[in-house]
Design a protein around this motif. Structure first.
Motif, mmCIF file in Angstrom:
data_model
loop_
_atom_site.group_PDB
_atom_site.id
_atom_site.type_symbol
_atom_site.label_atom_id
_atom_site.label_comp_id
_atom_site.label_asym_id
_atom_site.label_seq_id
_atom_site.Cartn_x
_atom_site.Cartn_y
_atom_site.Cartn_z
ATOM 1 N N HIS A 1 20.722 3.449 -16.693
ATOM 2 C CA HIS A 1 20.548 4.869 -17.012
ATOM 3 C C HIS A 1 19.695 5.618 -15.979
ATOM 4 C CE1 HIS A 1 22.556 4.625 -20.900
ATOM 5 N NE2 HIS A 1 22.040 3.415 -20.968
ATOM 6 N N GLY A 2 19.227 4.915 -14.959
ATOM 7 C CA GLY A 2 18.476 5.559 -13.885
ATOM 8 C C GLY A 2 17.150 6.149 -14.318
ATOM 9 N N LEU A 3 16.443 5.470 -15.202
ATOM 10 C CA LEU A 3 15.198 6.037 -15.737
ATOM 11 C C LEU A 3 14.090 6.175 -14.697
ATOM 12 C CD1 LEU A 3 15.079 4.335 -19.230
ATOM 13 C CD2 LEU A 3 15.363 6.755 -18.732
ATOM 14 N N LEU A 4 14.088 5.351 -13.679
ATOM 15 C CA LEU A 4 12.983 5.418 -12.714
ATOM 16 C C LEU A 4 12.968 6.705 -11.912
ATOM 17 C CD1 LEU A 4 12.825 1.732 -11.433
ATOM 18 C CD2 LEU A 4 11.484 2.846 -13.240
ATOM 19 N N ARG A 5 14.085 7.407 -11.845
ATOM 20 C CA ARG A 5 14.106 8.675 -11.095
ATOM 21 C C ARG A 5 13.263 9.756 -11.770
ATOM 22 N NH1 ARG A 5 19.500 8.869 -13.460
ATOM 23 N NH2 ARG A 5 19.734 10.742 -14.714
ATOM 24 N N PHE A 6 12.887 9.548 -13.027
ATOM 25 C CA PHE A 6 12.089 10.523 -13.761
ATOM 26 C C PHE A 6 10.581 10.252 -13.691
ATOM 27 C CE2 PHE A 6 16.250 10.499 -15.817
ATOM 28 C CZ PHE A 6 16.574 11.840 -15.726
ATOM 29 N N GLY B 1 9.063 19.191 -14.697
ATOM 30 C CA GLY B 1 10.308 19.922 -14.633
ATOM 31 C C GLY B 1 11.524 19.093 -15.032
ATOM 32 N N LEU B 2 11.329 17.794 -15.214
ATOM 33 C CA LEU B 2 12.447 16.920 -15.566
ATOM 34 C C LEU B 2 12.379 16.417 -17.010
ATOM 35 C CD1 LEU B 2 12.761 14.742 -12.336
ATOM 36 C CD2 LEU B 2 14.009 16.815 -12.954
ATOM 37 N N GLU B 3 11.483 16.982 -17.802
ATOM 38 C CA GLU B 3 11.280 16.496 -19.169
ATOM 39 C C GLU B 3 12.551 16.571 -20.013
ATOM 40 O OE1 GLU B 3 7.506 18.679 -17.811
ATOM 41 O OE2 GLU B 3 9.647 19.028 -17.739
ATOM 42 N N GLY B 4 13.269 17.675 -19.929
ATOM 43 C CA GLY B 4 14.481 17.837 -20.733
ATOM 44 C C GLY B 4 15.551 16.831 -20.356
ATOM 45 N N ASP B 5 15.741 16.631 -19.061
ATOM 46 C CA ASP B 5 16.716 15.643 -18.607
ATOM 47 C C ASP B 5 16.295 14.240 -19.007
ATOM 48 O OD1 ASP B 5 18.318 17.590 -17.436
ATOM 49 O OD2 ASP B 5 17.350 17.392 -15.476
#
Length: 96
Positions: free
Chosen positions: A75-80, A15-19
């Motif tokens: 960029h906060g990449l780990l949240r994805f 569900g987070l692919e676009g972000d």
């Protein structure tokens, strides 16, 4: 010294692919501005929630590692990344 090629793969939170695509684009632009290395992004053919970042021809591994970690943080990449999972980094060099 041979250049290194980075292959970084991880499961993406559904569900987070676009972000993630948007944030990753910005992170890679930031990384390219700092290191001159452009990245590519792929998805696994039979599992669209496993993504891979590829960075090729890295001459200064130490500087790239630092810039990469800073870009991930900034960029906060780990949240994805899917809960309980992590980013796996593999580094390859030419055989000869």
């Amino acid at each position: 010294m041979n250049p290194s090629h980075y292959y970084i793969y991880y499961p993406v939170r559904i569900g987070l692919e676009g972000d993630l695509a948007r944030v990753l684009y910005n992170a890679q632009a930031d990384l390219q501005a700092r290191t001159g290395i452009s990245g590519r992004v792929l998805r696994k053919a039979d599992d669209p929630w496993t993504w891979m970042e590829i960075y090729e021809n890295v001459a200064d591994v130490a500087a790239f590692d630092t810039a990469l970690e800073e870009a991930i943080e900034r960029h906060g990449l780990l949240r994805f990344v899917d809960e309980g999972a992590c980013r796996h980094t593999e580094r390859f060099v030419p055989c000869a």
